[in-house]
Design a protein around this motif. Structure first.
Motif, PDB file in Angstrom:
ATOM      1  N   TYR A  17      46.992  20.618   7.164  1.00  0.00           N
ATOM      2  CA  TYR A  17      47.418  19.573   8.087  1.00  0.00           C
ATOM      3  C   TYR A  17      46.209  18.736   8.494  1.00  0.00           C
ATOM      4  CZ  TYR A  17      45.404  23.068  11.152  1.00  0.00           C
ATOM      5  OH  TYR A  17      44.542  23.976  11.695  1.00  0.00           O
ATOM      6  N   GLU A  18      46.447  17.466   8.815  1.00  0.00           N
ATOM      7  CA  GLU A  18      45.456  16.594   9.441  1.00  0.00           C
ATOM      8  C   GLU A  18      46.201  15.709  10.428  1.00  0.00           C
ATOM      9  OE1 GLU A  18      42.923  14.399   6.833  1.00  0.00           O
ATOM     10  OE2 GLU A  18      42.260  16.172   5.702  1.00  0.00           O
ATOM     11  N   MET A  19      45.977  15.909  11.707  1.00  0.00           N
ATOM     12  CA  MET A  19      46.647  15.148  12.759  1.00  0.00           C
ATOM     13  C   MET A  19      45.937  13.815  12.980  1.00  0.00           C
ATOM     14  SD  MET A  19      49.033  14.939  14.942  1.00  0.00           S
ATOM     15  CE  MET A  19      49.335  13.638  16.132  1.00  0.00           C
TER      16      MET A  19
ATOM     17  N   ILE B 249      44.167  13.872  21.473  1.00  0.00           N
ATOM     18  CA  ILE B 249      44.861  14.088  20.210  1.00  0.00           C
ATOM     19  C   ILE B 249      44.786  15.583  19.918  1.00  0.00           C
ATOM     20  CG2 ILE B 249      42.763  13.452  18.907  1.00  0.00           C
ATOM     21  CD1 ILE B 249      44.623  12.487  16.652  1.00  0.00           C
ATOM     22  N   ALA B 250      45.929  16.185  19.596  1.00  0.00           N
ATOM     23  CA  ALA B 250      45.964  17.643  19.448  1.00  0.00           C
ATOM     24  C   ALA B 250      47.036  18.042  18.444  1.00  0.00           C
ATOM     25  CB  ALA B 250      46.238  18.308  20.798  1.00  0.00           C
ATOM     26  N   LEU B 251      46.898  19.259  17.921  1.00  0.00           N
ATOM     27  CA  LEU B 251      47.877  19.803  16.979  1.00  0.00           C
ATOM     28  C   LEU B 251      47.984  21.303  17.174  1.00  0.00           C
ATOM     29  CD1 LEU B 251      48.487  19.022  13.285  1.00  0.00           C
ATOM     30  CD2 LEU B 251      47.814  21.352  13.887  1.00  0.00           C
ATOM     31  N   GLN B 252      49.231  21.796  17.049  1.00  0.00           N
ATOM     32  CA  GLN B 252      49.481  23.231  17.117  1.00  0.00           C
ATOM     33  C   GLN B 252      50.240  23.684  15.868  1.00  0.00           C
ATOM     34  OE1 GLN B 252      51.214  21.222  19.679  1.00  0.00           O
ATOM     35  NE2 GLN B 252      49.183  20.913  20.579  1.00  0.00           N
ATOM     36  N   VAL B 253      49.931  24.882  15.419  1.00  0.00           N
ATOM     37  CA  VAL B 253      50.692  25.539  14.350  1.00  0.00           C
ATOM     38  C   VAL B 253      51.323  26.788  14.949  1.00  0.00           C
ATOM     39  CG1 VAL B 253      50.601  26.643  12.090  1.00  0.00           C
ATOM     40  CG2 VAL B 253      49.142  24.666  12.563  1.00  0.00           C
TER      41      VAL B 253
ATOM     42  N   GLY C 177      52.722  27.088  17.686  1.00  0.00           N
ATOM     43  CA  GLY C 177      52.399  27.164  19.104  1.00  0.00           C
ATOM     44  C   GLY C 177      50.947  27.419  19.425  1.00  0.00           C
ATOM     45  N   VAL C 178      50.109  27.624  18.417  1.00  0.00           N
ATOM     46  CA  VAL C 178      48.685  27.901  18.633  1.00  0.00           C
ATOM     47  C   VAL C 178      47.887  26.629  18.357  1.00  0.00           C
ATOM     48  CG1 VAL C 178      46.703  29.275  17.925  1.00  0.00           C
ATOM     49  CG2 VAL C 178      49.002  30.310  17.980  1.00  0.00           C
ATOM     50  N   THR C 179      47.097  26.205  19.337  1.00  0.00           N
ATOM     51  CA  THR C 179      46.327  24.974  19.186  1.00  0.00           C
ATOM     52  C   THR C 179      45.243  25.126  18.117  1.00  0.00           C
ATOM     53  OG1 THR C 179      46.715  24.292  21.471  1.00  0.00           O
ATOM     54  CG2 THR C 179      44.814  23.324  20.359  1.00  0.00           C
ATOM     55  N   LYS C 180      45.230  24.194  17.178  1.00  0.00           N
ATOM     56  CA  LYS C 180      44.260  24.195  16.087  1.00  0.00           C
ATOM     57  C   LYS C 180      43.318  22.992  16.136  1.00  0.00           C
ATOM     58  CE  LYS C 180      46.035  27.845  14.029  1.00  0.00           C
ATOM     59  NZ  LYS C 180      45.276  29.121  13.859  1.00  0.00           N
ATOM     60  N   GLN C 181      43.826  21.867  16.611  1.00  0.00           N
ATOM     61  CA  GLN C 181      43.008  20.665  16.750  1.00  0.00           C
ATOM     62  C   GLN C 181      43.138  20.151  18.180  1.00  0.00           C
ATOM     63  OE1 GLN C 181      44.741  18.522  13.101  1.00  0.00           O
ATOM     64  NE2 GLN C 181      42.569  17.952  12.964  1.00  0.00           N
ATOM     65  N   SER C 182      42.015  19.752  18.774  1.00  0.00           N
ATOM     66  CA  SER C 182      42.016  19.214  20.129  1.00  0.00           C
ATOM     67  C   SER C 182      40.793  18.319  20.291  1.00  0.00           C
ATOM     68  CB  SER C 182      41.984  20.340  21.159  1.00  0.00           C
ATOM     69  OG  SER C 182      42.009  19.823  22.471  1.00  0.00           O
ATOM     70  N   SER C 183      41.042  17.020  20.459  1.00  0.00           N
ATOM     71  CA  SER C 183      39.939  16.073  20.554  1.00  0.00           C
ATOM     72  C   SER C 183      40.411  14.859  21.341  1.00  0.00           C
ATOM     73  CB  SER C 183      39.462  15.681  19.144  1.00  0.00           C
ATOM     74  OG  SER C 183      38.275  14.897  19.205  1.00  0.00           O
ATOM     75  N   ASP C 184      39.731  13.737  21.146  1.00  0.00           N
ATOM     76  CA  ASP C 184      40.090  12.491  21.822  1.00  0.00           C
ATOM     77  C   ASP C 184      39.858  11.330  20.875  1.00  0.00           C
ATOM     78  OD1 ASP C 184      39.772  10.044  23.698  1.00  0.00           O
ATOM     79  OD2 ASP C 184      40.376  11.632  25.087  1.00  0.00           O
ATOM     80  N   VAL C 185      40.738  10.344  20.937  1.00  0.00           N
ATOM     81  CA  VAL C 185      40.617   9.175  20.061  1.00  0.00           C
ATOM     82  C   VAL C 185      39.301   8.434  20.307  1.00  0.00           C
ATOM     83  CG1 VAL C 185      41.701   6.956  19.486  1.00  0.00           C
ATOM     84  CG2 VAL C 185      43.119   8.978  19.843  1.00  0.00           C
ATOM     85  N   ASP C 186      38.701   8.613  21.474  1.00  0.00           N
ATOM     86  CA  ASP C 186      37.425   7.941  21.729  1.00  0.00           C
ATOM     87  C   ASP C 186      36.296   8.494  20.866  1.00  0.00           C
ATOM     88  OD1 ASP C 186      36.710  10.360  22.964  1.00  0.00           O
ATOM     89  OD2 ASP C 186      36.554   9.509  24.982  1.00  0.00           O
ATOM     90  N   LYS C 187      36.559   9.560  20.119  1.00  0.00           N
ATOM     91  CA  LYS C 187      35.557  10.127  19.217  1.00  0.00           C
ATOM     92  C   LYS C 187      35.651   9.566  17.793  1.00  0.00           C
ATOM     93  CE  LYS C 187      34.700  14.477  21.664  1.00  0.00           C
ATOM     94  NZ  LYS C 187      35.367  14.106  22.925  1.00  0.00           N
ATOM     95  N   LEU C 188      36.546   8.602  17.570  1.00  0.00           N
ATOM     96  CA  LEU C 188      36.571   7.936  16.269  1.00  0.00           C
ATOM     97  C   LEU C 188      35.197   7.340  15.968  1.00  0.00           C
ATOM     98  CD1 LEU C 188      39.962   5.990  16.451  1.00  0.00           C
ATOM     99  CD2 LEU C 188      39.402   7.759  14.770  1.00  0.00           C
ATOM    100  N   ILE C 189      34.708   7.554  14.757  1.00  0.00           N
ATOM    101  CA  ILE C 189      33.424   6.952  14.372  1.00  0.00           C
ATOM    102  C   ILE C 189      33.572   5.436  14.317  1.00  0.00           C
ATOM    103  CG2 ILE C 189      31.663   6.811  12.565  1.00  0.00           C
ATOM    104  CD1 ILE C 189      32.431   9.701  11.790  1.00  0.00           C
TER     105      ILE C 189
END
Length: 234
Positions: free
Chosen positions: A82-84, A159-163, A165-177
């Motif tokens: 996956y890629e959120m 921005i976040a993603l769970q598989v 019910g377990v969180t796998k990705q957790s960040s913020d759009v302000d971290k876009l390069i």
């Protein structure tokens, strides 16, 4: 007069629009590669923004599938990732657009999953070959409903993603390069951007594999949620 096609052409790919009975026809799908520093590092390819510019790959519109679908585990891989992503939806034509005018092209946003045969992508990358088998996967471009936000440039938001019910990705759009304005300004140097173009803006760190039976659920603050169920292998 009806055109006598040899066989029935496929339907126009489209997505629902929040608050509307109309559907948004999809023109093209662009994806920005390695656009969060932490993800670039986890992929073994750190990015130096001062010395590089964004790079892109495309996915066929036939890969598009709506949020909530159940899709089969795809053939040819044993490492399906996956890629959120925050998805930018273009609403007006634009070519060689200045960053300060980039907001004029924005119709709205959606939540997306850029599903990836990671094993095939990495083989292709390391051999200097195209990524098509790793990225251009049937039912591998998942997208939520489109949220109209004409002229709005999203600069931050969780921005976040769970598989399961377990969180796998957790960040913020302000971290876009490369942020929304920079992506639009750069991509429009190479393409005449058109209404209905989707731009998957990149994924944060924490990508990983899924298996048949898994449920993927991802969110972008202020935009919404995308859901995907992984079915049995074909």
């Amino acid at each position: 007069m009806t055109t006598p096609y040899l066989w029935t052409p496929p339907a126009v790919p489209s997505l629902p629009i929040r608050g509307s009975d109309a559907r948004l026809p999809i023109n093209r799908i662009f994806c920005v590669g390695r656009n969060y520093h932490a993800h670039a590092v986890e992929m073994g390819r750190p990015v130096d923004k001062s010395a590089e510019r964004p790079f892109y790959f495309t996915k066929s519109t036939q890969t598009l599938v709506e949020s909530g679908a159940t899709v089969p585990y795809p053939p040819g891989t044993s490492n399906y990732h996956y890629e959120m992503e925050l998805v930018l939806v273009i609403g007006k034509p634009g070519f060689r657009v200045a960053a300060e005018n980039a907001h004029e092209l924005v119709y709205g946003y959606a939540c997306g999953l850029d599903m990836t045969r990671r094993d095939l992508q990495l083989v292709a990358r390391d051999k200097g070959r195209p990524w098509d088998l790793g990225k251009d996967i049937e039912q591998g471009s998942v997208c939520s409903e489109v949220v109209p936000m004409p002229g709005v440039v999203i600069e931050s938001g969780a921005i976040a993603l769970q598989v399961n019910g377990v969180t796998k990705q957790s960040s913020d759009v302000d971290k876009l390069i490369w942020n929304i304005r920079e992506i639009l300004a750069d991509l429009s140097q190479f393409y005449h951007l058109e209404p209905g173009d989707l731009i998957y803006t990149g994924t944060p760190e924490g990508v990983g594999a899924v298996l048949p039976g898994d449920q993927i659920r991802g969110q972008v603050a202020g935009v919404g949620e995308v859901v995907l169920h992984i079915g049995a292998a074909e």
